[in-house]
Design a protein around this motif. Structure first.
Motif, PDB file in Angstrom:
ATOM      1  N   LEU A  56      -3.575 -10.253   8.055  1.00  0.00           N
ATOM      2  CA  LEU A  56      -2.906  -9.418   9.062  1.00  0.00           C
ATOM      3  C   LEU A  56      -1.390  -9.620   9.057  1.00  0.00           C
ATOM      4  CD1 LEU A  56      -5.354  -9.512  12.095  1.00  0.00           C
ATOM      5  CD2 LEU A  56      -5.045  -7.705  10.387  1.00  0.00           C
ATOM      6  N   ASP A  57      -0.947 -10.762   8.552  1.00  0.00           N
ATOM      7  CA  ASP A  57       0.498 -11.003   8.426  1.00  0.00           C
ATOM      8  C   ASP A  57       1.069 -10.409   7.147  1.00  0.00           C
ATOM      9  OD1 ASP A  57       0.884 -12.213  10.857  1.00  0.00           O
ATOM     10  OD2 ASP A  57       0.767 -14.263  10.076  1.00  0.00           O
ATOM     11  N   THR A  94      -2.641  -9.327  18.298  1.00  0.00           N
ATOM     12  CA  THR A  94      -1.203  -9.145  18.102  1.00  0.00           C
ATOM     13  C   THR A  94      -0.843  -7.680  18.340  1.00  0.00           C
ATOM     14  OG1 THR A  94      -1.205 -10.901  16.452  1.00  0.00           O
ATOM     15  CG2 THR A  94       0.684  -9.397  16.435  1.00  0.00           C
ATOM     16  N   THR A  95       0.274  -7.457  18.993  1.00  0.00           N
ATOM     17  CA  THR A  95       0.723  -6.097  19.301  1.00  0.00           C
ATOM     18  C   THR A  95       0.808  -5.244  18.041  1.00  0.00           C
ATOM     19  OG1 THR A  95       1.998  -6.967  21.140  1.00  0.00           O
ATOM     20  CG2 THR A  95       2.566  -4.746  20.388  1.00  0.00           C
ATOM     21  N   GLU A  96       0.233  -4.082  18.105  1.00  0.00           N
ATOM     22  CA  GLU A  96       0.260  -3.070  17.049  1.00  0.00           C
ATOM     23  C   GLU A  96      -0.370  -3.526  15.736  1.00  0.00           C
ATOM     24  OE1 GLU A  96       4.225  -1.471  16.789  1.00  0.00           O
ATOM     25  OE2 GLU A  96       4.235  -0.943  18.911  1.00  0.00           O
ATOM     26  N   ARG A 100      -1.273  -1.794  11.038  1.00  0.00           N
ATOM     27  CA  ARG A 100      -0.856  -2.419   9.782  1.00  0.00           C
ATOM     28  C   ARG A 100      -1.790  -2.044   8.634  1.00  0.00           C
ATOM     29  NH1 ARG A 100       0.408  -8.499  12.135  1.00  0.00           N
ATOM     30  NH2 ARG A 100       1.958  -7.800  13.655  1.00  0.00           N
ATOM     31  N   THR A 101      -1.296  -2.324   7.438  1.00  0.00           N
ATOM     32  CA  THR A 101      -2.097  -2.204   6.226  1.00  0.00           C
ATOM     33  C   THR A 101      -2.399  -3.621   5.756  1.00  0.00           C
ATOM     34  OG1 THR A 101      -1.072  -0.112   5.620  1.00  0.00           O
ATOM     35  CG2 THR A 101      -2.095  -1.372   3.838  1.00  0.00           C
ATOM     36  N   VAL A 102      -3.621  -3.856   5.315  1.00  0.00           N
ATOM     37  CA  VAL A 102      -4.001  -5.171   4.804  1.00  0.00           C
ATOM     38  C   VAL A 102      -4.409  -5.043   3.340  1.00  0.00           C
ATOM     39  CG1 VAL A 102      -4.657  -6.157   7.027  1.00  0.00           C
ATOM     40  CG2 VAL A 102      -6.354  -4.938   5.686  1.00  0.00           C
TER      41      VAL A 102
END
Length: 188
Positions: A56-57, A94-96, A100-102
């Motif tokens: 996710l990061d 986590t916000t939003e 995201r793209t993973v």
């Protein structure tokens, strides 16, 4: 239908309650997952949760593997589950994050899709674990309905992945949990 973040919380809780119910002599009991005993099944879910914060990061698979290799080992699987599940859940909140793209083993996908995959995996494996340790197998009906609805259009992809046993035919009037488990190759 409930939001996927709420469904994930429910799926995590379904698996968690069963992990906490494992008796010391049940860690090597068989499960419906071919070649996996209870220890292997919990280890699989621990590993899945450990990946979440890194992916996710924005980490790629090799980057996440490298980071995971530097983490100290856990004393036992129960602790590993508790810590890893907590860290994964925190990352999902986590916000939003769902925008995201993973980077997954099969390519890039949306975090929302990844969360659905994780929710389905937790749900089905909660039943597997319940069966393995002989505790209540009934799953949250709202969770089951939502995961079934999400899974139905993906039946061919699930079968083609090789990660699941082929779907098992069930009667049209079977309840949602039986139909969901059958999609993932589980015979109730």
């Amino acid at each position: 239908m409930a939001e996927v973040l709420d469904l994930h919380a429910s799926a995590l809780a379904e698996f968690d309650v069963r992990v906490r119910a494992i008796e010391p002599d049940q860690w090597h009991a068989p499960t419906p997952c071919r070649e996996w005993d209870v220890s292997d099944l919990v280890g699989h879910l621990v590993a899945e949760q450990r990946w979440v914060p890194y992916l996710l990061d924005g980490a790629t698979i090799p980057e996440a593997e490298a980071a995971l290799a530097t983490e100290p080992p856990f004393a036992d699987l129960l602790t590993a589950w508790q810590v890893s599940a907590g860290a994964a859940r925190t990352s999902w909140l986590t916000t939003e994050v769902l925008d995201r793209t993973v980077h997954l083993s099969y390519g890039e996908t949306s975090a929302r899709h990844y969360l659905w995959e994780m929710t389905a995996d937790l749900t089905v494996h909660a039943w597997d674990l319940a069966r393995g340790i002989e505790v209540d197998e009934d799953l949250d009906p709202e969770l089951v309905e939502a995961v079934l609805e999400w899974s139905l259009p993906r039946v061919e992809d699930l079968a083609a992945s090789g990660l699941f046993d082929p779907p098992i035919p069930v009667s049209a009037d079977a309840d949602a949990q039986v139909r969901l488990l059958a999609l993932y190759g589980r015979k109730v």
